[in-house]
Design an enzyme around this catalytic site. Structure first.
Site, PDB file in Angstrom:
ATOM      1  N   ASP A 137      32.636  45.412  30.016  1.00  0.00           N
ATOM      2  CA  ASP A 137      33.405  43.893  28.521  1.00  0.00           C
ATOM      3  C   ASP A 137      34.832  43.669  28.588  1.00  0.00           C
ATOM      4  O   ASP A 137      35.195  45.173  27.679  1.00  0.00           O
ATOM      5  CB  ASP A 137      32.834  43.538  27.608  1.00  0.00           C
ATOM      6  CG  ASP A 137      31.498  42.721  27.448  1.00  0.00           C
ATOM      7  OD1 ASP A 137      31.261  41.825  28.881  1.00  0.00           O
ATOM      8  OD2 ASP A 137      29.827  43.260  26.875  1.00  0.00           O
ATOM      9  N   ARG A 187      34.454  40.011  36.887  1.00  0.00           N
ATOM     10  CA  ARG A 187      33.908  38.547  36.030  1.00  0.00           C
ATOM     11  C   ARG A 187      34.811  37.872  34.983  1.00  0.00           C
ATOM     12  O   ARG A 187      35.767  38.185  34.252  1.00  0.00           O
ATOM     13  CB  ARG A 187      32.606  38.867  34.923  1.00  0.00           C
ATOM     14  CG  ARG A 187      32.261  38.063  33.761  1.00  0.00           C
ATOM     15  CD  ARG A 187      31.607  38.361  33.050  1.00  0.00           C
ATOM     16  NE  ARG A 187      30.396  39.023  32.641  1.00  0.00           N
ATOM     17  CZ  ARG A 187      30.263  40.093  32.133  1.00  0.00           C
ATOM     18  NH1 ARG A 187      30.342  40.122  30.757  1.00  0.00           N
ATOM     19  NH2 ARG A 187      29.102  40.729  32.882  1.00  0.00           N
TER      20      ARG A 187
END
Length: 311
Positions: A137, A187
């Site tokens: 992340d 992502r």
């Protein structure tokens, strides 16, 4: 203004204490959080898997300044990966995990980066043995370079490790070019932290334009784009760009957050595209929940109604 206020509150210890101690029913928080325990996180992944949706699991926590807490977070990922594997959910990468390096001790004084990287390696080793993947992340802009450096280190031994890039940062187009390479998983999200104008676009329109520019780079590259958006227009644009680039289903995927647009998630999965749901679990849900409300102010009314009726 409301978005900025909510993002500011996400860092407030005093407000967090009040909200976390309020007798809010689990049903309020569980719109966005799968639960507090490993069993609840696995159950959510299994339920989504049964409807053809993949998952990426996030054990909630960030900005860890305690060495024991960092180890606890690492152990939690090891435990849930083992549980997912036992249920057969990791096969083919259907259920993977998302890691925040700050939760693994990146901000610890002295050897924080080294500790976080070692813990990430342990998690990646187990993921590899389980037949699944890991995504790092991205957090606020002050950690971007360190996160990308950790990504480079990890991918030497674990080439399946994915990255997250945030379209609201001015630098992200360049980062997309660097990462749009064979084997790379990226992502692309809009970004959910409060960032200064010097490093990030401030208006929604500017962020959307940046998202499309970045998405074009990723779709035209040799990597594996992961479109993280709930915006119907951006989802439609992503599909069109995939078609223009000659991408077949399975060469990219859509991602949405747990509890947001579930019917659209199922529709995308049912038509044959890969849909992955970001499933957070754990006790430290406050910062995550505040950012979800900041992304969509209508969520504030939902939460406040829960406080009023369940308190």
């Amino acid at each position: 203004m409301l978005r900025n206020s909510l993002l500011q509150l996400s860092k407030s210890e005093r407000v967090r204490d009040v909200i976390e101690k309020a007798p809010v029913s689990r049903s309020v928080v569980r719109r966005f959080v799968a639960g507090a325990t490993t069993d609840e996180g696995v159950a959510a992944a299994a339920e989504l898997d049964a409807t053809g949706r993949c998952t990426t699991i996030d054990y909630l926590g960030e900005d860890t300044l305690d060495a024991e807490q960092a180890k606890h977070t690492k152990d939690a990922y090891v435990t849930i990966l083992g549980a997912l594997r036992e249920r057969g959910l990791t096969e083919g990468g259907r259920a993977e995990v998302s890691l925040k390096l700050s939760a693994l001790g990146q901000a610890l004084p002295g050897d924080g980066d080294k500790i976080a990287l070692e813990y990430a390696r342990e998690i990646c080793t187990l993921a590899q043995e389980s037949g699944t993947t890991v995504t790092l992340d991205m957090e606020d802009h002050t950690t971007t370079d360190r996160t990308l450096e950790a990504l480079r280190e990890l991918r030497q031994d674990f080439p399946f490790v994915g990255a997250v890039l945030q379209a609201y940062l001015h630098r992200t187009e360049a980062d997309c070019r660097d990462l749009a390479t064979a084997g790379s998983r990226v992502r692309l999200c809009k970004g959910a932290y409060k960032e200064p104008e010097s490093v990030a676009f401030q208006s929604g329109a500017e962020v959307d334009k940046s998202y499309v520019r970045c998405l074009k780079i990723l779709m035209q590259g040799e990597g594996y784009p992961m479109i993280a958006s709930h915006d119907p227009r951006l989802v439609e644009i992503a599909g069109a760009l995939a078609a223009q680039s000659g991408r077949a289903p399975g060469s990219f995927e859509y991602q949405m957050l747990y509890g947001i647009r579930p019917e659209e998630q199922k529709r995308i999965a049912d038509r044959g595209d890969t849909m992955r749901v970001y499933v957070p679990y754990g006790e430290q849900w406050y910062g995550y929940l505040m950012r979800r409300m900041a992304e969509k102010p209508a969520n504030v009314a939902f939460f406040l109604r829960g406080l009023a009726t369940k308190g």
